[in-house]
Each structure stands twice: as structure tokens, then as C-alpha cells.
Scaffold this motif. Structure first.
Motif, PDB file in Angstrom:
ATOM      1  N   ARG A 235      24.786  43.068  36.527  1.00 49.46           N
ATOM      2  CA  ARG A 235      25.814  42.760  35.531  1.00 49.46           C
ATOM      3  C   ARG A 235      26.814  43.910  35.485  1.00 49.46           C
ATOM      4  O   ARG A 235      26.443  45.066  35.598  1.00 49.46           O
ATOM      5  N   TYR A 236      28.082  43.557  35.316  1.00 52.54           N
ATOM      6  CA  TYR A 236      29.117  44.580  35.417  1.00 52.54           C
ATOM      7  C   TYR A 236      29.001  45.628  34.318  1.00 52.54           C
ATOM      8  O   TYR A 236      29.251  46.819  34.551  1.00 52.54           O
ATOM      9  N   LYS A 237      28.602  45.222  33.128  1.00 44.63           N
ATOM     10  CA  LYS A 237      28.458  46.194  32.040  1.00 44.63           C
ATOM     11  C   LYS A 237      27.347  47.205  32.355  1.00 44.63           C
ATOM     12  O   LYS A 237      27.467  48.386  32.002  1.00 44.63           O
ATOM     13  N   ASP A 238      26.289  46.745  33.023  1.00 43.47           N
ATOM     14  CA  ASP A 238      25.220  47.666  33.420  1.00 43.47           C
ATOM     15  C   ASP A 238      25.703  48.617  34.507  1.00 43.47           C
ATOM     16  O   ASP A 238      25.364  49.800  34.506  1.00 43.47           O
TER      17      ASP A 238
ATOM     18  N   SER B  24      29.688  48.706  51.112  1.00 44.20           N
ATOM     19  CA  SER B  24      29.543  47.291  51.455  1.00 44.20           C
ATOM     20  C   SER B  24      30.827  46.742  52.072  1.00 44.20           C
ATOM     21  O   SER B  24      31.909  47.298  51.907  1.00 44.20           O
ATOM     22  N   ASP B  25      30.697  45.630  52.768  1.00 48.61           N
ATOM     23  CA  ASP B  25      31.872  44.982  53.350  1.00 48.61           C
ATOM     24  C   ASP B  25      32.824  44.476  52.275  1.00 48.61           C
ATOM     25  O   ASP B  25      34.030  44.366  52.507  1.00 48.61           O
ATOM     26  N   PHE B  26      32.294  44.137  51.114  1.00 49.02           N
ATOM     27  CA  PHE B  26      33.155  43.775  49.990  1.00 49.02           C
ATOM     28  C   PHE B  26      32.506  44.240  48.693  1.00 49.02           C
ATOM     29  O   PHE B  26      31.287  44.358  48.586  1.00 49.02           O
ATOM     30  N   ALA B  27      33.346  44.525  47.701  1.00 45.53           N
ATOM     31  CA  ALA B  27      32.866  44.934  46.383  1.00 45.53           C
ATOM     32  C   ALA B  27      33.934  44.595  45.360  1.00 45.53           C
ATOM     33  O   ALA B  27      35.123  44.872  45.565  1.00 45.53           O
ATOM     34  N   GLY B  28      33.533  43.990  44.277  1.00 48.42           N
ATOM     35  CA  GLY B  28      34.454  43.632  43.209  1.00 48.42           C
ATOM     36  C   GLY B  28      33.672  43.177  41.993  1.00 48.42           C
ATOM     37  O   GLY B  28      32.439  43.179  41.985  1.00 48.42           O
ATOM     38  N   SER B  29      34.378  42.773  40.950  1.00 47.18           N
ATOM     39  CA  SER B  29      33.710  42.253  39.755  1.00 47.18           C
ATOM     40  C   SER B  29      34.255  40.869  39.454  1.00 47.18           C
ATOM     41  O   SER B  29      35.449  40.600  39.607  1.00 47.18           O
ATOM     42  N   GLY B  30      33.354  39.981  39.045  1.00 49.52           N
ATOM     43  CA  GLY B  30      33.785  38.626  38.769  1.00 49.52           C
ATOM     44  C   GLY B  30      32.664  37.752  38.274  1.00 49.52           C
ATOM     45  O   GLY B  30      31.591  38.238  37.899  1.00 49.52           O
TER      46      GLY B  30
ATOM     47  N   LEU C 235      29.010  42.774  39.007  1.00 47.16           N
ATOM     48  CA  LEU C 235      29.487  43.511  40.175  1.00 47.16           C
ATOM     49  C   LEU C 235      29.003  42.744  41.394  1.00 47.16           C
ATOM     50  O   LEU C 235      27.802  42.498  41.527  1.00 47.16           O
ATOM     51  N   LEU C 236      29.900  42.342  42.261  1.00 47.27           N
ATOM     52  CA  LEU C 236      29.538  41.553  43.441  1.00 47.27           C
ATOM     53  C   LEU C 236      29.786  42.391  44.690  1.00 47.27           C
ATOM     54  O   LEU C 236      30.927  42.763  44.978  1.00 47.27           O
ATOM     55  N   THR C 237      28.732  42.703  45.395  1.00 45.64           N
ATOM     56  CA  THR C 237      28.842  43.423  46.662  1.00 45.64           C
ATOM     57  C   THR C 237      28.088  42.642  47.720  1.00 45.64           C
ATOM     58  O   THR C 237      27.280  41.767  47.409  1.00 45.64           O
TER      59      THR C 237
END
Length: 291
Positions: free
Chosen positions: A267-270, A184-190, A250-252
Motif C-alpha cells: 500500500r502506498y501509505k505504508d 525495477s523496470d517500472f515503478a509508480g503509484s496507482g 506502490l506498483l513495481t
């Protein structure tokens, strides 16, 4: 059904009355209708070969055909599902934009419709840009940006301009999530902080990221040593509403015309459980620091 002037112009192209004009860098083109104002029935050919760029037509007269031909091997499979999205500049005026294929024209962007992004399949044809006859063309400029966008990547189903507003708000599969964090153009957690006012189709959502694995452009800004986080805005389709606060995700997603659009967002834990399981099985498409 073609209008009489359109038949004459397209026929002119077929008998090679049009003059080929290549952009200097193959990505963007800038020209002037004054160069052939005495030949207002002529059609000029423009060839653009990049994944993104722009067109600026000063004092439009007559018409131009914009051929988008990216430097991709047809046999590579990358052409499948490839779309072109165009975004007019706010000051753009003086022309209608059509899709031209095998002599048929379909209106894509009227002169007065300069707000929205419009997308079409690359296989649908070229852009036929028709100047509106004016007695005074001194204040007319037709200008837009373009991007090539794949409709088949992870999270592509969340970009409204590819689907004429009929966005499918469905979770991504495990395979799509793993691919999204790598491509993806961006990926992170928040977390989602707040929802700002937007359009009828989407809302900008303010997000804060504690981890940033990748980003194509600077859509997320570092908060500094004290902030220890990145912040920015992500566009989310209205029908796929988010709930500010609470769980970490997780945000992508993708970046189009300098704006971030949400794609796969479990969800980031998943995601952690999925990533660790795939890593043990040796099926992760890439390696990231998830700690």
C-alpha cells in the motif's frame, strides 16, 4: 538416454565438424537450412552475447546449437541466478528445442508447444534446436525471442515462468521494496481498476497510475493533460489475486517480452512511511519525488 542420431550429432560437434556462425550484431541470428541442406547431419554453432534478442531459422534442416554467452564477467557475481527465457513466435514450427549439457539432452520446447514462455538457468547449458525431418520444408520457420532474467531481484518471485507456476505470493521485505522502486523496470503509484480474462496461470489487471517514477518501456500510456494519469495492464499470477478499487498501491515490477508483470506492491501509505524513515536514516538506495 540419448537417441542414436543425437549421439552422432553431438560427437560431430566434438570432432569439430560443425561450422561456427556468429550473428552480425551478436544479439540476434537469422539463418537458413538451405545453406547446408546437402549436409543434414551437420550441426551449426550460433553464439549470442546480449541480454535479449531473437533467432529465426528458415527452412530448418539438421540442427543448430545456440550458445548464450552474455558479456558479463563471471567474477562480477551477476551470473549467479541468471536465467534465459524464450518465447516462440506464433508462426514457429519445424523444430524441437532441447537443453544440451555435457552431451545430455532434455526437451524444453516441443514443436507443437508454441504458446508458453520457457525459462532455464544459464548454467544448465546451450540450446540444441533439432529440425524435424520433412519432405517439404518450404513453409517451415523456427523463430523465438530470448531474454536474460535474474531470479534474485526484488519481485522476481512473482514471475511464473521462472518458477514453473509455483509462485510465492508473499509480501516483499522493507529492503526489497526500497530496492524495487529504484531498480525495477517500472515503478509508480496507482489503483487496480479491473481484472481482464487471462490464462490459467495469470490475469491481466488494468491499472491507473497517478505517479510514474520510472518505466523501462512504454507499457503505461499518458492520459493527456485532462487525464493526468497513466494507464496500462499488469500481469498478476492467478493465486495472487488483487481487489480492484479502494487503496492506492506502490506498483513495481518487470517487463518481459513487452508485457508488464507485478512485483513488489505494498500500500502506498505504508511505502511512504518506509521511504521517509529510510530517508531520515540515510539508507535510501535512490531519491524519488513521492509527493
Amino acid at each position: 538416454m540419448l537417441r542414436p542420431w543425437a549421439v552422432q550429432w553431438i560427437t560431430a560437434v566434438l570432432v569439430c565438424r560443425a561450422v561456427a556462425q556468429y550473428s552480425s550484431d551478436q544479439c540476434s541470428w537469422r539463418g537458413s537450412g538451405l545453406s547446408h541442406e546437402s549436409h543434414r547431419r551437420d550441426v551449426e554453432q550460433v553464439y549470442l552475447r546480449c541480454s535479449q534478442g531473437s533467432l529465426e531459422w528458415l527452412y530448418p534442416t539438421g540442427a543448430i546449437i545456440v550458445n548464450l554467452r552474455p558479456n558479463i564477467e563471471p567474477s562480477s557475481g551477476h551470473m549467479s541466478g541468471l536465467h534465459v527465457c524464450i518465447k516462440p513466435h506464433p508462426y514457429s514450427q519445424g523444430s524441437h528445442v532441447y537443453l544440451e549439457h555435457a552431451g545430455d539432452l532434455r526437451l524444453l520446447l516441443a514443436d507443437e508447444d508454441q504458446a508458453a514462455v520457457h525459462c532455464f538457468s544459464l548454467a544448465e547449458g546451450a540450446l540444441f534446436v533439432e529440425a524435424i525431418p520433412q519432405t517439404d520444408i518450404s513453409r517451415r520457420i523456427t523463430a523465438f525471442q530470448y531474454e536474460l532474467v535474474s531470479s534474485q531481484g526484488p519481485g522476481a518471485h512473482m514471475y511464473p515462468s521462472l518458477h514453473h507456476g509455483s509462485v510465492a505470493c508473499k509480501p516483499c521485505s522493507d529492503e526489497e521494496v526500497l530496492m524495487a522502486v529504484c531498480t525495477s523496470d517500472f515503478a509508480g503509484s496507482g489503483v487496480f481498476r479491473s481484472v481482464a480474462s487471462g490464462t490459467n496461470e495469470h490475469s491481466p489487471v488494468v491499472v491507473t497510475l497517478s505517479r510514474l517514477f520510472r518505466q523501462k518501456s512504454g507499457v503505461f500510456a499518458w492520459g493527456g493533460a485532462r487525464g493526468r494519469s497513466w494507464s496500462g495492464r499488469v500481469n498478476v499470477p492467478k493465486q495472487c489475486g488483487v481487489h480492484p478499487g479502494g487503496d492506492e498501491y506502490l506498483l513495481t515490477g518487470s517487463v518481459h517480452f513487452s508485457e508488464a508483470w507485478l512485483g513488489c506492491a505494498p500500500r502506498y501509505k505504508d511505502f511512504l512511511e518506509l521511504y521517509i524513515s529510510a530517508q531520515k536514516a540515510g539508507t535510501n538506495p535512490c531519491q524519488i519525488d513521492v509527493n
